[in-house]
Design an enzyme around this catalytic site. Structure first.
Site, PDB file in Angstrom:
ATOM      1  N   GLU A  95      16.571 -15.886 -12.240  1.00  0.00           N
ATOM      2  CA  GLU A  95      16.135 -14.502 -12.379  1.00  0.00           C
ATOM      3  C   GLU A  95      15.502 -14.252 -13.738  1.00  0.00           C
ATOM      4  O   GLU A  95      14.494 -13.523 -13.847  1.00  0.00           O
ATOM      5  CB  GLU A  95      17.328 -13.564 -12.160  1.00  0.00           C
TER       6      GLU A  95
ATOM      7  N   ARG B 237       4.130   1.006  -6.764  1.00  0.00           N
ATOM      8  CA  ARG B 237       4.199   0.047  -5.667  1.00  0.00           C
ATOM      9  C   ARG B 237       3.179  -1.079  -5.821  1.00  0.00           C
ATOM     10  O   ARG B 237       3.271  -2.100  -5.157  1.00  0.00           O
ATOM     11  CB  ARG B 237       3.964   0.770  -4.332  1.00  0.00           C
TER      12      ARG B 237
ATOM     13  N   GLU C 106       6.860 -12.796 -13.898  1.00  0.00           N
ATOM     14  CA  GLU C 106       6.188 -11.758 -13.134  1.00  0.00           C
ATOM     15  C   GLU C 106       5.591 -10.653 -13.989  1.00  0.00           C
ATOM     16  O   GLU C 106       4.596 -10.045 -13.578  1.00  0.00           O
ATOM     17  CB  GLU C 106       7.128 -11.165 -12.078  1.00  0.00           C
TER      18      GLU C 106
ATOM     19  N   HIS D 113      17.200 -35.410 -13.806  1.00  0.00           N
ATOM     20  CA  HIS D 113      16.465 -35.857 -12.624  1.00  0.00           C
ATOM     21  C   HIS D 113      15.025 -35.347 -12.641  1.00  0.00           C
ATOM     22  O   HIS D 113      14.507 -34.893 -11.614  1.00  0.00           O
ATOM     23  CB  HIS D 113      17.202 -35.401 -11.357  1.00  0.00           C
TER      24      HIS D 113
ATOM     25  N   LYS E 268       5.676  -3.510  -5.310  1.00  0.00           N
ATOM     26  CA  LYS E 268       7.104  -3.232  -5.365  1.00  0.00           C
ATOM     27  C   LYS E 268       7.836  -3.687  -4.102  1.00  0.00           C
ATOM     28  O   LYS E 268       8.927  -4.223  -4.160  1.00  0.00           O
ATOM     29  CB  LYS E 268       7.331  -1.720  -5.565  1.00  0.00           C
TER      30      LYS E 268
ATOM     31  N   SER F  84      16.521 -10.285  -5.028  1.00  0.00           N
ATOM     32  CA  SER F  84      17.669 -10.038  -4.156  1.00  0.00           C
ATOM     33  C   SER F  84      18.344 -11.345  -3.751  1.00  0.00           C
ATOM     34  O   SER F  84      19.571 -11.405  -3.603  1.00  0.00           O
ATOM     35  CB  SER F  84      17.229  -9.247  -2.916  1.00  0.00           C
TER      36      SER F  84
ATOM     37  N   LYS G 159      11.662 -12.953 -14.317  1.00  0.00           N
ATOM     38  CA  LYS G 159      11.274 -11.758 -15.059  1.00  0.00           C
ATOM     39  C   LYS G 159      10.127 -12.065 -16.025  1.00  0.00           C
ATOM     40  O   LYS G 159       9.153 -11.322 -16.123  1.00  0.00           O
ATOM     41  CB  LYS G 159      12.475 -11.196 -15.837  1.00  0.00           C
TER      42      LYS G 159
ATOM     43  N   CYS H 191       0.832  -1.209   0.000  1.00  0.00           N
ATOM     44  CA  CYS H 191       0.000   0.000   0.000  1.00  0.00           C
ATOM     45  C   CYS H 191       0.865   1.257   0.000  1.00  0.00           C
ATOM     46  O   CYS H 191       2.009   1.246   0.446  1.00  0.00           O
ATOM     47  CB  CYS H 191      -0.902   0.004   1.226  1.00  0.00           C
TER      48      CYS H 191
ATOM     49  N   ASN I  50      -0.574   1.061   5.901  1.00  0.00           N
ATOM     50  CA  ASN I  50       0.280   0.190   5.102  1.00  0.00           C
ATOM     51  C   ASN I  50       0.796  -0.894   6.023  1.00  0.00           C
ATOM     52  O   ASN I  50       1.460  -0.611   7.010  1.00  0.00           O
ATOM     53  CB  ASN I  50       1.436   1.006   4.513  1.00  0.00           C
ATOM     54  N   GLY I  51       0.458  -2.157   5.730  1.00  0.00           N
ATOM     55  CA  GLY I  51       0.915  -3.250   6.575  1.00  0.00           C
ATOM     56  C   GLY I  51      -0.214  -4.218   6.878  1.00  0.00           C
ATOM     57  O   GLY I  51      -1.230  -4.258   6.182  1.00  0.00           O
TER      58      GLY I  51
ATOM     59  N   SER J  32      18.418  -6.349  -0.138  1.00  0.00           N
ATOM     60  CA  SER J  32      17.076  -5.847  -0.423  1.00  0.00           C
ATOM     61  C   SER J  32      17.183  -4.553  -1.201  1.00  0.00           C
ATOM     62  O   SER J  32      17.900  -3.642  -0.795  1.00  0.00           O
ATOM     63  CB  SER J  32      16.303  -5.604   0.882  1.00  0.00           C
ATOM     64  N   GLN J  33      16.461  -4.475  -2.319  1.00  0.00           N
ATOM     65  CA  GLN J  33      16.470  -3.247  -3.099  1.00  0.00           C
ATOM     66  C   GLN J  33      15.891  -2.100  -2.282  1.00  0.00           C
ATOM     67  O   GLN J  33      16.492  -1.044  -2.152  1.00  0.00           O
ATOM     68  CB  GLN J  33      15.679  -3.453  -4.397  1.00  0.00           C
ATOM     69  N   SER J  34      14.717  -2.300  -1.714  1.00  0.00           N
ATOM     70  CA  SER J  34      14.030  -1.224  -0.989  1.00  0.00           C
ATOM     71  C   SER J  34      14.590  -1.020   0.409  1.00  0.00           C
ATOM     72  O   SER J  34      14.476   0.066   0.969  1.00  0.00           O
ATOM     73  CB  SER J  34      12.533  -1.549  -0.878  1.00  0.00           C
TER      74      SER J  34
ATOM     75  N   THR K 247      11.867  -4.771   2.864  1.00  0.00           N
ATOM     76  CA  THR K 247      11.192  -6.053   2.664  1.00  0.00           C
ATOM     77  C   THR K 247      10.929  -6.711   4.014  1.00  0.00           C
ATOM     78  O   THR K 247      11.861  -6.982   4.776  1.00  0.00           O
ATOM     79  CB  THR K 247      12.049  -6.974   1.785  1.00  0.00           C
TER      80      THR K 247
ATOM     81  N   TRP L 128      -3.334  -2.265  -1.761  1.00  0.00           N
ATOM     82  CA  TRP L 128      -3.093  -3.565  -2.382  1.00  0.00           C
ATOM     83  C   TRP L 128      -3.799  -4.589  -1.516  1.00  0.00           C
ATOM     84  O   TRP L 128      -3.441  -4.790  -0.359  1.00  0.00           O
ATOM     85  CB  TRP L 128      -1.590  -3.837  -2.458  1.00  0.00           C
TER      86      TRP L 128
END
Length: 699
Positions: free
Chosen positions: A570, A33, A577, A593, A694, A393, A574, A2, A132-133, A437-439, A442, A105
């Protein structure tokens, strides 16, 4: 995740039209976001006819609330339609006004106007909250409030908060009236909020608005990001300190100021660069032009006499944002993801600037990481190193694990933050834990950080956000410095994470003579890395053609090995997502296997086979897939097409060759371009993928 935005004009005249546009634009800056509904609250033209418990008219304007499912522009249209229908005066001017806004969200209850924010205490909107949370004990609180006669209108966990605020406020007022009569001391807004904080559990950033407290806002946070921006109207902005004596403006004729609360800096930077990142358990009370900050003491209950604790206000320093407005604009690109893919040569240059030493003369080639230099010896003596992260990450850590082990001699363990927490994996005092972590916000990674700190490990942050919770909560760290990343799918932050962690590995190995030649070769290629990425970006049109061939497919497999196992994971992520196509990254050594059963002439398979220690093994994988008529796409080093596919039958993508440990940065770019073009061709929103946000809160 959010998005929260609030705007306060203090002792400066602003028309309702202007206030609305500032709130709407703040929400637009938070769109990236991820969200599925939006809402705002502003004041009406006059008081709402409400009375307090003493029967006295409440002096404030009655708050108006607007909420809509879907995109922000739908909310904007709805608000102006209602304004026209109710003859609300857009030219009405407020010398002081506090407005709040939110993008939601959905977590509890589907996207709908009734589940949107602000959430209300009920009739009259006596208390409004944007959140937010996640509130983990909301069911217990809801049952209690239901027994006290409250009625609930939404499916959200958030609705308990404004109703709890009203319950607390009314109870305190009754106690006050009984003890002191109508002449008793008023209950401050911040005291009400702190009583609410004592009863809620979970992760949250909250902003409260109430007609009981006209032109006041109270913000608080625990585990979710929130910052405050300050703008002095008509004056140059300077660095300052939030001291009670400095910011407690007199009720009459205080300096004109504008204040902005936001979930992140992208919503504030166009207004001001003077900000304060709010810490966990801080309560920020805006009142009468003053900003007062209190430290909420988690375990401190009401006094024995039943009175409310009154913590002293604290001082906090303002900082200056290292961000430009241009960074949050798309420029000449169609989408943020496209822009950020093509910004990677610049973001890599910025990440490495001032940290690489070229050598020559009396200087030895090397790396200088100021945030780690005092802790390198401790890290080298570690029992083991843990890389802890989520999603992209985590992949960045995986891409650099082998090099860190090679140069430091310390074993590296990879940990998904959520899994580490679920099983309470052992961490020791002799361990060093890196939190990627990018932000820097997280939630699972933050919880893993608290867990590792409690275990006594040295904690190192690797983030792209100065002042983030992880940056503040770790003992030391490395700032990625990739610049603002708006697109939900991480691109330039991922490649910069790998570059930063590669430099970290070089710093850890600098005292080992036997690896000197290897380190210097890597440093030489790091200097050349931005140019090589620029060269790979020239494959854009080729990847668009490949996307056209794959756009109707249902699945995609990606085989990688060694350094490029992370690239396979990765690259598949991409595509998954943003293009919403099933894709799976697979360790090529595990092909026999199980995954080999999926191979036929229709399923597209990408094999990463650039030159490294596993290259010959990847040749064998290609041969086995060809023998089973696999539909192959091979990513190989320039000049190796005939070696990797001697009999033809493969689509080949050639990329520049660097040191093996840097190849994941080169090799991921074609996947980024492919995912981007697949998404556009399939008609999906590149920057706001379905169901994704995000920054991720607790699951």
């Amino acid at each position: 995740m959010c998005g929260i935005f609030a705007y306060i004009n203090c002792n400066v005249s602003r028309e309702r039209r202007h206030i609305l546009e500032v709130l709407f634009n703040g929400l637009r800056r938070l769109e990236y976001r991820g969200y599925d509904s939006a809402g705002i609250s502003i004041d009406a033209d006059g008081d709402g006819g409400l009375t307090d418990l003493r029967g006295l008219a409440m002096p404030g304007f009655c708050p108006l609330v607007f909420r809509e499912e879907g995109k922000i522009e739908k909310l904007v249209t709805s608000v102006y339609k209602e304004v026209n229908e109710t003859d609300l005066d857009l030219d009405y001017s407020f010398m002081n006004h506090a407005g709040i806004a939110h993008t939601r969200w959905a977590t509890h209850g589907p996207p709908s106007p009734r589940n949107g924010h602000p959430q209300s205490s009920g009739k009259g909107n006596e208390f409004l909250v944007v959140h937010n949370g996640i509130i983990t004990n909301f069911m217990v609180l809801k049952e209690t409030l239901l027994r006290h006669g409250f009625e609930f209108e939404s499916d959200t966990d958030t609705e308990v908060i404004p109703k709890l605020a009203k319950f607390v406020h009314d109870s305190l007022m009754e106690e006050n009236k009984a003890a002191n009569g109508n002449g008793g001391k008023d209950i401050q807004f911040s005291q009400v909020v702190m009583e609410v904080m004592r009863q809620i559990e979970g992760a949250y950033a909250l902003i409260f608005k109430s007609p009981h407290y006209p032109n006041e806002l109270v913000a608080c946070k625990c585990g979710s990001p929130l910052l405050l921006g300050v703008k002095e109207v008509g004056e140059a902005e300077n660095r300052g300190v939030f001291a009670e004596t400095e910011l407690r403006l007199a009720k009459e004729g205080g300096k004109p100021k504008e204040f902005y609360f936001a979930s992140d800096a992208s919503a504030v930077v166009e207004h001001t660069k003077k900000v304060m990142v709010i810490e966990d358990n801080e309560v920020v009370h805006f009142r009468n032009g003053a900003v007062q900050i209190y430290k909420f003491e988690v375990g401190k209950a009401r006094t024995a006499s039943g009175g409310l604790p009154r913590p002293a206000s604290i001082e906090r320093a303002l900082s200056i944002l290292e961000m430009e407005v241009e960074q949050i604009k798309k420029g000449n690109y169609d989408h943020y993801m496209q822009k950020e893919i093509h910004e990677q040569p610049d973001s890599l240059t910025t990440t490495m600037r001032g940290r690489l030493i070229r050598g020559g003369g009396d200087k030895v080639k090397g790396v200088l990481l100021g945030g780690l230099k005092d802790h390198l010896k401790t890290i080298r003596r570690s029992r083991r190193i843990l890389f802890i992260g989520c999603g992209t990450s985590y992949h960045a850590g995986l891409a650099t694990r082998a090099l860190v082990e090679e140069l430091s001699g310390v074993p590296v363990t990879m940990e998904l933050a959520s899994d580490l927490l679920d099983r309470q994996g052992p961490i020791y005092r002799e361990d060093t834990a890196f939190f990627v972590s990018q932000s820097g916000e997280t939630a699972d990674t933050l919880q893993a950080l608290e867990y590792a700190k409690a275990c006594g490990a040295l904690c190192v942050g690797v983030t792209n956000t100065v002042g983030s919770a992880i940056a503040r909560g770790t003992h030391c760290g490395v700032h990625i410095n990739a610049g603002c990343e708006i697109g939900v799918a991480s691109t330039k932050a991922y490649t910069s994470q790998i570059a930063a962690m590669t430099m970290m590995a070089l710093a850890l190995g600098e005292d080992t003579l036997s690896s000197r030649n290897r380190r210097e070769a890597i440093i030489d290629d790091l200097f050349n890395l931005p140019n090589m990425v620029e060269e790979v970006l020239k494959l854009d049109s080729d990847m668009k053609v490949l996307a056209q061939e794959l756009m109707d497919e249902q699945s995609l497999l990606v085989f990688g090995r060694g350094y490029n196992y992370a690239t396979a994971l990765e690259g598949a992520l991409k595509v998954k997502e943003v293009a919403l196509m099933h894709s799976e990254g697979i360790l090529a050594g595990e092909m026999k296997h199980g995954p080999l059963a999926l191979v036929d002439e229709t399923l597209p398979i990408i094999v990463i086979a650039t030159r490294d220690a596993t290259c010959s093994k990847q040749q064998s994988v290609i041969q086995q897939l060809q023998a089973r008529k696999g539909r192959l796409i091979v990513i190989c080093s320039k000049g190796d097409a005939n070696v990797m596919c001697p009999n033809g039958g493969c689509r080949v993508i050639e990329v520049p060759q660097l040191q093996d440990c840097l190849q994941p940065i080169i090799n991921i770019v074609p996947f980024q371009l492919l995912a981007y073009h697949l998404t556009v061709l399939r008609g999906f929103n590149v920057d706001q993928p379905r169901n994704l946000a995000k920054s991720v809160t607790t699951s």
